[in-house]
Design a protein around this motif. Structure first.
Motif, mmCIF file in Angstrom:
data_model
loop_
_atom_site.group_PDB
_atom_site.id
_atom_site.type_symbol
_atom_site.label_atom_id
_atom_site.label_comp_id
_atom_site.label_asym_id
_atom_site.label_seq_id
_atom_site.Cartn_x
_atom_site.Cartn_y
_atom_site.Cartn_z
ATOM 1 N N THR A 10 0.833 -1.202 0.000
ATOM 2 C CA THR A 10 0.000 0.000 0.000
ATOM 3 C C THR A 10 0.863 1.246 0.000
ATOM 4 O OG1 THR A 10 -1.736 -1.159 1.226
ATOM 5 C CG2 THR A 10 -1.822 1.241 1.224
ATOM 6 N N LEU A 38 2.382 1.798 -3.484
ATOM 7 C CA LEU A 38 1.396 2.268 -4.461
ATOM 8 C C LEU A 38 0.997 3.710 -4.187
ATOM 9 C CD1 LEU A 38 -0.846 -0.920 -4.804
ATOM 10 C CD2 LEU A 38 1.054 -0.198 -6.271
ATOM 11 N N VAL A 39 0.892 4.073 -2.913
ATOM 12 C CA VAL A 39 0.599 5.465 -2.574
ATOM 13 C C VAL A 39 1.758 6.361 -3.004
ATOM 14 C CG1 VAL A 39 0.302 7.084 -0.645
ATOM 15 C CG2 VAL A 39 -1.014 4.953 -0.712
ATOM 16 N N THR A 80 1.397 7.269 -6.449
ATOM 17 C CA THR A 80 0.182 8.027 -6.755
ATOM 18 C C THR A 80 0.187 9.422 -6.147
ATOM 19 O OG1 THR A 80 -0.975 5.900 -6.742
ATOM 20 C CG2 THR A 80 -2.357 7.861 -6.717
ATOM 21 N N TRP A 131 -4.227 8.449 -12.107
ATOM 22 C CA TRP A 131 -4.017 7.218 -11.348
ATOM 23 C C TRP A 131 -3.881 6.032 -12.299
ATOM 24 C CZ3 TRP A 131 -6.661 6.334 -6.042
ATOM 25 C CH2 TRP A 131 -6.499 7.473 -5.236
ATOM 26 N N ILE A 159 -3.749 0.698 -9.539
ATOM 27 C CA ILE A 159 -3.918 1.422 -8.289
ATOM 28 C C ILE A 159 -5.373 1.848 -8.108
ATOM 29 C CG2 ILE A 159 -3.256 3.510 -7.039
ATOM 30 C CD1 ILE A 159 -0.467 3.222 -8.330
ATOM 31 N N LEU A 177 -5.885 -0.630 -5.010
ATOM 32 C CA LEU A 177 -5.201 -0.053 -3.849
ATOM 33 C C LEU A 177 -5.941 -0.353 -2.553
ATOM 34 C CD1 LEU A 177 -3.141 1.817 -2.446
ATOM 35 C CD2 LEU A 177 -4.616 3.749 -3.068
ATOM 36 N N VAL A 182 -3.052 5.470 2.925
ATOM 37 C CA VAL A 182 -4.044 6.034 2.008
ATOM 38 C C VAL A 182 -4.377 7.472 2.401
ATOM 39 C CG1 VAL A 182 -6.372 5.767 1.058
ATOM 40 C CG2 VAL A 182 -4.974 3.738 1.523
#
Length: 215
Positions: free
Chosen positions: A119, A122-123, A126, A135, A139, A143, A158
Protein backbone atom coordinates in the motif's frame (compact mmCIF):
# COMPACT_ATOMS: atom_id res chain seq x y z
CA UNK A 1 17.29 -41.96 -11.75
CA UNK A 2 16.89 -42.70 -8.06
CA UNK A 3 13.60 -44.66 -7.67
CA UNK A 4 13.08 -43.35 -4.13
CA UNK A 5 13.56 -39.76 -5.24
CA UNK A 6 11.20 -40.33 -8.17
CA UNK A 7 8.52 -41.83 -5.91
CA UNK A 8 8.88 -38.88 -3.56
CA UNK A 9 8.53 -36.45 -6.44
CA UNK A 10 5.43 -38.19 -7.81
CA UNK A 11 3.80 -38.08 -4.37
CA UNK A 12 4.25 -34.30 -4.07
CA UNK A 13 1.23 -31.99 -4.25
CA UNK A 14 1.07 -28.99 -6.58
CA UNK A 15 2.01 -26.79 -3.64
CA UNK A 16 4.98 -28.95 -2.70
CA UNK A 17 6.28 -28.94 -6.26
CA UNK A 18 5.90 -25.18 -6.47
CA UNK A 19 7.66 -24.69 -3.12
CA UNK A 20 10.59 -26.69 -4.47
CA UNK A 21 10.60 -24.60 -7.63
CA UNK A 22 10.56 -21.35 -5.62
CA UNK A 23 13.50 -22.58 -3.56
CA UNK A 24 15.36 -23.47 -6.74
CA UNK A 25 14.63 -20.11 -8.38
CA UNK A 26 15.56 -18.21 -5.21
CA UNK A 27 18.88 -20.03 -5.07
CA UNK A 28 19.59 -18.88 -8.62
CA UNK A 29 18.61 -15.29 -7.68
CA UNK A 30 16.90 -14.24 -4.42
CA UNK A 31 14.92 -11.59 -6.31
CA UNK A 32 13.02 -14.35 -8.14
CA UNK A 33 11.39 -15.48 -4.90
CA UNK A 34 10.39 -11.90 -4.09
CA UNK A 35 8.81 -11.47 -7.54
CA UNK A 36 6.80 -14.68 -7.12
CA UNK A 37 5.64 -13.59 -3.67
CA UNK A 38 4.50 -10.29 -5.19
CA UNK A 39 2.33 -12.24 -7.66
CA UNK A 40 0.89 -14.30 -4.81
CA UNK A 41 -0.15 -11.10 -3.03
CA UNK A 42 -1.57 -9.47 -6.17
CA UNK A 43 -5.16 -8.29 -6.18
CA UNK A 44 -7.47 -8.72 -9.16
CA UNK A 45 -6.21 -10.96 -11.93
CA UNK A 46 -2.51 -10.24 -11.48
CA UNK A 47 0.24 -7.63 -11.70
CA UNK A 48 1.07 -5.60 -14.81
CA UNK A 49 4.68 -4.98 -15.81
CA UNK A 50 3.74 -1.69 -17.46
CA UNK A 51 4.34 1.46 -15.39
CA UNK A 52 6.59 -0.58 -13.08
CA UNK A 53 3.77 -2.00 -10.96
CA UNK A 54 5.15 -5.55 -10.58
CA UNK A 55 8.61 -4.12 -9.88
CA UNK A 56 7.27 -1.66 -7.29
CA UNK A 57 5.18 -4.28 -5.48
CA UNK A 58 8.13 -6.67 -5.33
CA UNK A 59 10.53 -3.93 -4.23
CA UNK A 60 8.17 -3.12 -1.36
CA UNK A 61 8.68 -6.66 -0.04
CA UNK A 62 12.46 -6.45 0.35
CA UNK A 63 14.83 -4.04 2.05
CA UNK A 64 18.07 -5.59 0.88
CA UNK A 65 17.55 -6.47 -2.80
CA UNK A 66 17.18 -4.27 -5.87
CA UNK A 67 14.34 -5.39 -8.15
CA UNK A 68 14.51 -4.51 -11.85
CA UNK A 69 12.58 -5.30 -15.03
CA UNK A 70 15.56 -7.44 -16.07
CA UNK A 71 14.81 -9.73 -13.13
CA UNK A 72 11.23 -10.07 -14.39
CA UNK A 73 12.42 -10.98 -17.90
CA UNK A 74 14.77 -13.64 -16.54
CA UNK A 75 12.17 -15.04 -14.16
CA UNK A 76 9.60 -15.40 -16.94
CA UNK A 77 12.15 -17.35 -18.99
CA UNK A 78 12.79 -19.73 -16.08
CA UNK A 79 9.34 -19.97 -14.49
CA UNK A 80 7.02 -19.89 -17.52
CA UNK A 81 5.15 -23.11 -16.51
CA UNK A 82 4.18 -21.49 -13.21
CA UNK A 83 2.87 -18.20 -14.67
CA UNK A 84 -0.24 -17.23 -16.63
CA UNK A 85 -0.74 -14.22 -18.86
CA UNK A 86 -4.11 -12.52 -18.30
CA UNK A 87 -5.90 -9.19 -18.78
CA UNK A 88 -7.24 -6.96 -16.02
CA UNK A 89 -8.82 -3.54 -16.57
CA UNK A 90 -7.46 -3.39 -20.11
CA UNK A 91 -3.88 -4.19 -19.09
CA UNK A 92 -1.78 -7.30 -19.61
CA UNK A 93 -1.02 -8.86 -16.24
CA UNK A 94 0.79 -11.90 -14.89
CA UNK A 95 -0.37 -14.21 -12.13
CA UNK A 96 0.56 -17.57 -10.65
CA UNK A 97 -0.84 -20.47 -12.62
CA UNK A 98 -2.52 -22.38 -9.79
CA UNK A 99 -4.35 -21.41 -6.62
CA UNK A 100 -2.18 -23.74 -4.56
CA UNK A 101 0.86 -21.76 -5.74
CA UNK A 102 -0.70 -18.63 -4.23
CA UNK A 103 -1.55 -20.47 -1.02
CA UNK A 104 2.02 -21.75 -0.65
CA UNK A 105 3.33 -18.16 -0.49
CA UNK A 106 0.55 -16.50 1.50
CA UNK A 107 -1.59 -17.20 4.55
CA UNK A 108 1.28 -16.30 6.90
CA UNK A 109 1.51 -13.85 9.83
CA UNK A 110 3.56 -11.63 7.50
CA UNK A 111 0.75 -11.01 5.01
CA UNK A 112 -0.63 -7.91 6.76
CA UNK A 113 2.79 -6.27 7.00
CA UNK A 114 3.47 -7.13 3.37
CA UNK A 115 0.23 -5.46 2.31
CA UNK A 116 1.08 -2.38 4.37
CA UNK A 117 4.36 -2.16 2.46
CA UNK A 118 2.57 -2.65 -0.87
CA UNK A 119 0.00 0.00 0.00
CA UNK A 120 2.81 2.41 0.89
CA UNK A 121 4.57 1.75 -2.42
CA UNK A 122 1.40 2.27 -4.46
CA UNK A 123 0.60 5.47 -2.57
CA UNK A 124 4.16 6.66 -3.26
CA UNK A 125 3.49 6.16 -6.98
CA UNK A 126 0.18 8.03 -6.76
CA UNK A 127 0.95 10.83 -4.32
CA UNK A 128 2.41 13.04 -7.02
CA UNK A 129 -0.65 12.83 -9.30
CA UNK A 130 -2.38 16.16 -9.86
CA UNK A 131 -5.75 14.56 -10.69
CA UNK A 132 -7.55 11.23 -10.35
CA UNK A 133 -7.26 10.85 -14.14
CA UNK A 134 -3.52 10.17 -13.67
CA UNK A 135 -4.02 7.22 -11.35
CA UNK A 136 -2.72 3.98 -12.84
CA UNK A 137 -5.40 1.31 -13.49
CA UNK A 138 -4.00 -1.21 -11.02
CA UNK A 139 -3.92 1.42 -8.29
CA UNK A 140 -7.40 2.76 -9.09
CA UNK A 141 -8.94 -0.70 -8.90
CA UNK A 142 -6.89 -2.49 -6.25
CA UNK A 143 -5.20 -0.05 -3.85
CA UNK A 144 -8.04 -0.33 -1.32
CA UNK A 145 -7.94 -4.13 -1.38
CA UNK A 146 -4.27 -4.02 -0.38
CA UNK A 147 -5.09 -1.46 2.30
CA UNK A 148 -7.91 -3.65 3.64
CA UNK A 149 -5.54 -6.64 3.76
CA UNK A 150 -3.00 -4.50 5.63
CA UNK A 151 -5.40 -3.15 8.24
CA UNK A 152 -5.49 0.19 10.03
CA UNK A 153 -1.81 0.99 9.46
CA UNK A 154 -2.28 0.56 5.72
CA UNK A 155 -5.19 3.02 5.72
CA UNK A 156 -2.85 5.58 7.29
CA UNK A 157 -0.88 5.36 4.04
CA UNK A 158 -4.04 6.03 2.01
CA UNK A 159 -4.59 9.13 4.16
CA UNK A 160 -1.56 10.64 2.44
CA UNK A 161 -3.47 10.89 -0.84
CA UNK A 162 -5.53 13.89 -1.86
CA UNK A 163 -9.04 13.10 -0.50
CA UNK A 164 -10.71 14.64 -3.53
CA UNK A 165 -8.72 12.38 -5.86
CA UNK A 166 -9.59 9.37 -3.70
CA UNK A 167 -13.28 10.31 -3.90
CA UNK A 168 -13.27 10.78 -7.68
CA UNK A 169 -11.33 7.59 -8.36
CA UNK A 170 -13.42 5.51 -5.95
CA UNK A 171 -16.76 6.74 -7.29
CA UNK A 172 -15.56 6.07 -10.82
CA UNK A 173 -14.24 2.55 -10.22
CA UNK A 174 -15.87 1.26 -7.02
CA UNK A 175 -19.33 2.80 -6.93
CA UNK A 176 -21.75 0.33 -5.37
CA UNK A 177 -18.99 -1.59 -3.58
CA UNK A 178 -17.24 1.06 -1.52
CA UNK A 179 -15.33 0.00 1.55
CA UNK A 180 -16.38 1.87 4.71
CA UNK A 181 -12.99 3.58 4.91
CA UNK A 182 -13.36 4.90 1.37
CA UNK A 183 -16.95 5.97 1.99
CA UNK A 184 -15.67 7.92 4.97
CA UNK A 185 -13.07 9.67 2.83
CA UNK A 186 -15.71 10.55 0.24
CA UNK A 187 -18.17 11.87 2.81
CA UNK A 188 -15.61 13.88 4.75
CA UNK A 189 -13.34 14.98 1.91
CA UNK A 190 -14.07 18.68 2.51
CA UNK A 191 -12.85 18.28 6.10
CA UNK A 192 -9.92 16.01 5.25
CA UNK A 193 -8.60 18.50 2.71
CA UNK A 194 -8.08 20.98 5.53
CA UNK A 195 -6.03 18.51 7.59
CA UNK A 196 -2.42 17.33 7.16
CA UNK A 197 -2.12 13.67 6.08
CA UNK A 198 -1.01 12.52 9.52
CA UNK A 199 -4.04 14.19 11.09
CA UNK A 200 -6.74 12.63 8.92
CA UNK A 201 -7.18 9.22 10.51
CA UNK A 202 -9.54 10.30 13.30
CA UNK A 203 -11.81 12.26 10.98
CA UNK A 204 -11.83 9.41 8.45
CA UNK A 205 -12.71 6.86 11.13
CA UNK A 206 -15.51 9.05 12.48
CA UNK A 207 -16.87 9.57 8.96
CA UNK A 208 -16.83 5.81 8.39
CA UNK A 209 -19.52 5.37 11.03
CA UNK A 210 -21.68 8.01 9.37
CA UNK A 211 -21.19 7.28 5.69
CA UNK A 212 -20.01 3.65 5.62
CA UNK A 213 -23.55 2.30 5.17
CA UNK A 214 -24.92 5.23 3.22
CA UNK A 215 -22.65 5.82 0.22
Amino acid sequence: ANPTALDELLSCSHGDLFARAVARFSTADPVFGVLLTALALAQGRGLPIVHGIWTAVAQALTDNLKVTDDHIDRLMARAAPYLILDVDNGETVYRLAHRTFVESLTGTPHDAERNIRITRALVDMTERCVSADEWLPYISHHLYNHAAAGGSRAWLEVDRLNPRQVALSALRHHFGQLRPEVAGIIGAQHLLLELPPDGRAGTRQLAMTRYGRVI
